[in-house]
Structures are given as structure tokens and as C-alpha cells.
Design a protein around this motif. Sequence first.
Motif, PDB file in Angstrom:
ATOM      1  N   UNK A 173       2.088   1.889  -3.439  1.00  0.00           N
ATOM      2  CA  UNK A 173       1.050   2.540  -4.245  1.00  0.00           C
ATOM      3  C   UNK A 173       0.999   4.029  -3.958  1.00  0.00           C
ATOM      4  N   UNK A 174       0.947   4.384  -2.689  1.00  0.00           N
ATOM      5  CA  UNK A 174       0.809   5.798  -2.328  1.00  0.00           C
ATOM      6  C   UNK A 174       2.055   6.571  -2.759  1.00  0.00           C
ATOM      7  N   UNK A 191      -1.351  -1.634  -9.500  1.00  0.00           N
ATOM      8  CA  UNK A 191      -1.561  -1.767  -8.057  1.00  0.00           C
ATOM      9  C   UNK A 191      -0.584  -2.793  -7.479  1.00  0.00           C
ATOM     10  N   UNK A 220       0.840  -1.205   0.000  1.00  0.00           N
ATOM     11  CA  UNK A 220       0.000   0.000   0.000  1.00  0.00           C
ATOM     12  C   UNK A 220       0.871   1.250   0.000  1.00  0.00           C
ATOM     13  N   UNK A 221       1.972   1.197   0.760  1.00  0.00           N
ATOM     14  CA  UNK A 221       2.899   2.320   0.763  1.00  0.00           C
ATOM     15  C   UNK A 221       3.490   2.536  -0.635  1.00  0.00           C
ATOM     16  N   UNK A 230       3.672   6.175  -5.352  1.00  0.00           N
ATOM     17  CA  UNK A 230       3.587   6.472  -6.787  1.00  0.00           C
ATOM     18  C   UNK A 230       2.975   7.845  -7.040  1.00  0.00           C
TER      19      UNK A 230
END
Lengths: 340, 437
Positions: A222-223, A281, A219-220, A225
Motif C-alpha cells: 500500500x505505502x 487496499x 501494508x508495504x 503505491x
Amino acid sequence: MSAPNRIVAWSVALSTLLVGVVIASAALGPVRIDPLTVSRVILNLAGVGAHEVPATHRTIVADVRLPRILLAATVGFALAAAGTVMQGFFRNPLADPSIIGVSSGAAVGAVAAIAFPALVPIGSVHLPAFVGALVTAFLVYAIATEGGRTPVATLLLAGVAIQAFLGAVISFMVVHSGENLREAVIWMMGHLHRSSWGDVGFALPVTLVGVLVLGAYTREMNVLLLGEEDAQNLGVSVERTKLLLLALASLVTAAGVAVAGVIGFVGLVVPHMMRLIVGPDHRILLPTSALAGASFLVIADTVARVGAFGLPIVPVGIVTATVGAPFFLYLLTSREVHAL
Amino acid sequence: MTDGDALPTAREGARIDVEDVAVSFGETAVLEDVSLTIEPGEFVGLVGPNGAGKTTLLRAMSGSLEPDRGTVDVDGAPLHERSSKGASRLVAVVPQNTGLSFSFDVRTVVEMGRYPHRSRFSPPGEADREAVDRALERTRTAQFADRPIDEVSGGERQRVVLARAIAQQTPVLLLDEPTASLDVNHQIETLELVREFVAEGRTAVAAIHDLDLAARYCDRLVVLSEGAVLESGPPESVLNRNVLAAAFDANAVVTESPVTRTPTVSALRATDAEATVPDRVHVVGGGSTAASVVAELAAADCTCTVGPVTGGDAAAELARGQGFETISVEPFAPLSDVDRAAVRGAIEAAGVTVVADLEVGAGNQLLLEELAGRESIAVVEDRPFTERNHAGERARELYERCRQRGVVTPPTDVLEAIAEAATRTEPSRTELEADDD
């Protein structure tokens, strides 16, 4: 399909593919072995039942082919996972696992051990390669860090500079390697011959642990990006996360490179292929890339080992480069490069 | 690090205290001793020219940038003393540019706003899904929630980023040019949304380029100029000719928009004639031509008188808004002696009289008699006189005399014409004095 279901579905599918590829690969070689026999040997090894198999086939599969195949799977898994992380981390589609000099560092250690066995009396190439890789990654990180911040652009350029410098060191050692020249060159091309269960025992645990921890940070990724400032505004502890991602990706790469030499293009091309298929993702991209990378390298190494399509037997790095370079050129001319 | 768990719930706002903040990039000072307090439930607009430090101030407020000197407290403590997640449960940011050049779908991007509310290993909960759905709905992005973010338009993308910030459910919202790349309808929608957010008691600070929009939606405007706060207060008091001249180096006039009843800024061209325009000018005529003459004169720092005009006339409204004297008359009524005397007084007190696209009827024909024969007259013509003459031959003759003596100009060159008319005043007075001898 919801995101978690997609991840599970893809992972199961690609794991099945990997098992199939491993069995098929173990069946191929100078001695053709029935895939069923291969399966029985594998089940015996895994401790699932006690199946009857001819002793020679058991030896060929369990002692000769499987270590090499599993090492190929492990290295492919490691390089593709690390490549996925690095491409996201640098927001650069041309990033590969060795972008901060891990492979060059490994090569310095390995070539030193091969060329000057008297100076590096360890008897193993793996350890100096592994240490060289990690020291280089740390060095590049330390050079690029100032005042608690590690700008990605600085990291990239520091990596390029260190690689260039280490390239000179490697060339010097290769030139003076005398009778060990051939072995040094083969190491640098990436190879999986002479693989042992010991290699697997070293690379597999490091890779699995590293990729599992990376999996907890998708998730990190992704963020991140979105850019570092956005990521920070969304609550990601940016510098800490960057250090962790870089350290784990480098560790996993180092484990792979230490046992197999510099195998190019796996960590570059596989994440791109998977990104085209499953999207950007990381929650799904990381596991699928790693699994696909494992299958890819097993197939590539089978071609290298068996000499399929009438090709001579070559180091696996030549096969991955032959497949990877054209795909890389395709990427250069396609939209994919512009939109990570 | 203090953990951010003991935060006010998202419904409440938080106070922002900026104290003596200074930021420089290398040798260049970007902010110098900026102090500012923003109360919960307040919508503050940061306005100022490019390079005034608006974005830098926002970044200091969001914790993206640590000031060289001074402190920024949000809800009582600096953001960098909180955990990253704690800080992001307090402040959401809508940046001007977001690196959205990859193909996450819109919903995934908005879900990222829930990052600070989720723990590492738990799947998104009911509250997360609800917050995301609501944010998508409120920003009208739900209809393209499944499209890749790199395939929606720039304006849609900006709304997605706003949705992400709303999904973050923070007491404070910071926006950097949230309307910059939006269509006019979406500009309004966006700012209405921020107003709703503020009505819930939360705090919003936005850097806004468009002064009219800022005046219309913000409770308070803070004018930044060269890294310092030049003015701070309600839009009506902050937006005035002097502040705009000081901050933007602009020749602008502030009027009240008849539609929104909020200040609206019209920047006018800088003109060389400004220096030579007399201190006082009388404007005869009404409607839009006269109104723009009054606006240009106001922007040139010239005091106007206007009249005779009817009460609701555009020029009269504008003049009154600027604090200028007007001579009001009943519509269609003949010019009374009192009004005629007032007009004569105004003409004589003024350096130049402007006849602005004057409509002549039976009622105000007398006006032309006041004007005819004077030298320092600028005749502004938009339509031909025949279209404006409802009085007959006598009026046409008088008007023709005004044109011959005065300076005739199209509406585009009014200030130059006034300046020229002003120069004609002198010789005519000398003549008069010579006659007296």
C-alpha cells in the motif's frame, strides 16, 4: 465495516465460493456424478469420516478430476496473487505475473525438455520450467540493479528485452521440435490435462507459503503505491521490500507456470476485477484476488475440460484468453487503466 | 544500523546539521558546499528562484538523497545510518507531488503516516487511532476522511499529505512548497499549523515560493541561489533589494505590510529607464500614486526625498521604510516658511521633481509656486486636476504652468517620464548661465 472484518468476511465468502466451484466442477464431466457423492469423496480424502461411495465414482473424482481441479485452483490462486503484487509493484495496471519474464524463462526450460528430450534428460517438464523461470527473474533483476537500486522502469524494460530474446530462443526450439511440436505448443498455451497429485504436491505448498509471506507485506505494498520516495519517507525499506516482493511473486508464478504452462490473463484480469469490487487496499485485495483467481481458473478449466456450451475440448489457456482479452480491452477503454 | 527506538519523544525538536553538502546530477552541480544549522523549535524557510536547489536540499535532509560530499545530521547522526523506520520516526516529509492517483480513502492515506510506529503483525493501537484522528482534525480533512483520495481537489489532497506527515508525529517536519496549490485561506491555515508544530518545540523546514508568506511565518529565511546559500537570517534582514536582485535577478522593493507588519516584496518590471533616472529625485504629493512612485524609484536604486507629506501618509510610510528623508507637515496647515525652505532645498538637490497626483488646497498652494517655472518636473496624473484642486483659479494656473514645462505622464510610465525630465535639466542650466553672461 472495519478493515479486518471486511477482510475476514470477503475471505470466508470467496472460500465458500471456491469450495462450491470445486465440488460442482468435480461433478461435471463425461460421467455426471452427484455433488453429494463428490462431497463424500472429498470428506473421505480429507479424513473426515468414512462415507460409502461407489468405487468407480471414487476413482473418477479422487484420481482423475480432483488433482486437475485442485491444480487449477492452486495455479489460479498463485497467478492472481502474483498479478496483484506486480500491478501494485509496477504501479502499472497492465502488469501481469510474468512481466519480468518468468513465463518466458519457464517456457524455455519446458520447451527445451519437450523438444530435445535427449539434451535435457530429466524426464520431467516441471523442473526445467521452474528453474528457467527463476533464473530469468533473477537475471532481469540483476540487469536492472545498479548501485543497490532497482528502478522500476528499468526492471520493466529489462523484462521486455529479455522476453523478446527468450521468445526468439523458444521459436527456434519450437521450429526444430519435430514430432514434439504439438506438445510444445500445447504447453505454451497453458494446459491442465495429465495433472497428478504429484503436481499438486509441488505447486500447492510453494504457492501457499509464498502468498502467506506476501500477505505479511500488504501494508508495504500500500505505502509503495504512494511512490518510492514517499514510501521511504514513511519508513519502508524500499529496495529490500521490492526485492522481497519481486522474489516471492516470481516464485509463486514460477510454481504455477511450471505445472500448468503459460496460462494468460488470470493474473491480469482477476486483480482488476477484485480492485473494482473491494478497492485498492492490498490487505483485502491480495487475499480476495487469490481466492477469486482460484475459482476463476477452476471454472475456466471446467469449460476447457468438459467442453461446455457445445465447445470442443481445448487447453485452458484458450478459455482464459477468450474471456480475458475482451475484458482487457474493456479495461483499456475504461477509467480503471488510468487510476490503479 | 542504529535502531531508532531511543528517539526523543515527538514533542521535542531535533537539530539538523548540514555540512558542506554538495550534490550533482550528472555534470550539473545542484548544491555546492551548503552548510546550515537548524535548531529545535525553529521554522526555517528555504527561498530562492526555480532551480536554486531548494527541493534537492530538502531531499538531502530527508535522507531521500545521499549527498556526493558533506554530511546531513539529524539529531546527531545521518539518517541513512538509522533504520528506515527509525529515520521516519524522526523526519516527516510533505512532498510537492505525491502519486495519489488511486482510490484509497483519505483516512487510509493518513493512516500510512503511522507505518513507522507499528510492528508488522499488530493491529493499529489506541495511539495510532488518536494520532490519525487528531491529524485529520487539525488539517480540516476529517469531513472528507471517507472519500477516495483521487476524488478530492488538489488543495484538499495537499492537506491530506500534510495530515499524513502530522500523524507521523516526528520531531522534524520538512515541507516542499506546502502552499503551492492552496487557496489563500488554506495557505494561511497550513502555515499556521506549521507554526503550532514549531511552537511545540519541533523543527520545520519549508521550501516556500511566496516570499511574503515565508517572511510572515518563518523565523529565519535561507536564500538559495545557484546551489549555494546566499543569505541566511531573520526575514527583515534577509529580504532586501540587493539580495532579491542577486538571487532572483528581480527588480523588487521590500516594504512592511501595514496589515501583517512583516516584510512584503513587490517585484517591479525591469525598465530601460533605470539607467537614466537621476540619483536623487524629490517627490511632491501623497497617497497611493506617490507611494508607487517612491517604490519604483527605490527599486531603480534612486534616492528619494518626499514632502511635504502628512505623517501617516502611505508614501511617507513607504519612504521612511526605505530610509528616505521626508518633510512632514501637519495636515491641512498652511506650508510654513521653514517647511517651504526645506522643500525648496530638496527640489534643488534633486535631479528631477515628481509631482504625483497632487491635491492642492489652501495650505499647499505655495508649493505650486515653488514648482512652477522649473523644467525638470515630471507630472504624474491619475485623476483630472479639477478633482484635486480645492484652492481655486490661481492654483489651476500654476499647475498648468507645471504641466507645460514638465513631462506629463500617467502613473504607468513614471520612470520613463522622470528619465525624460532629467534630460531637460541640462539645456535649462545652459540658458541660465547664458543669461548670467
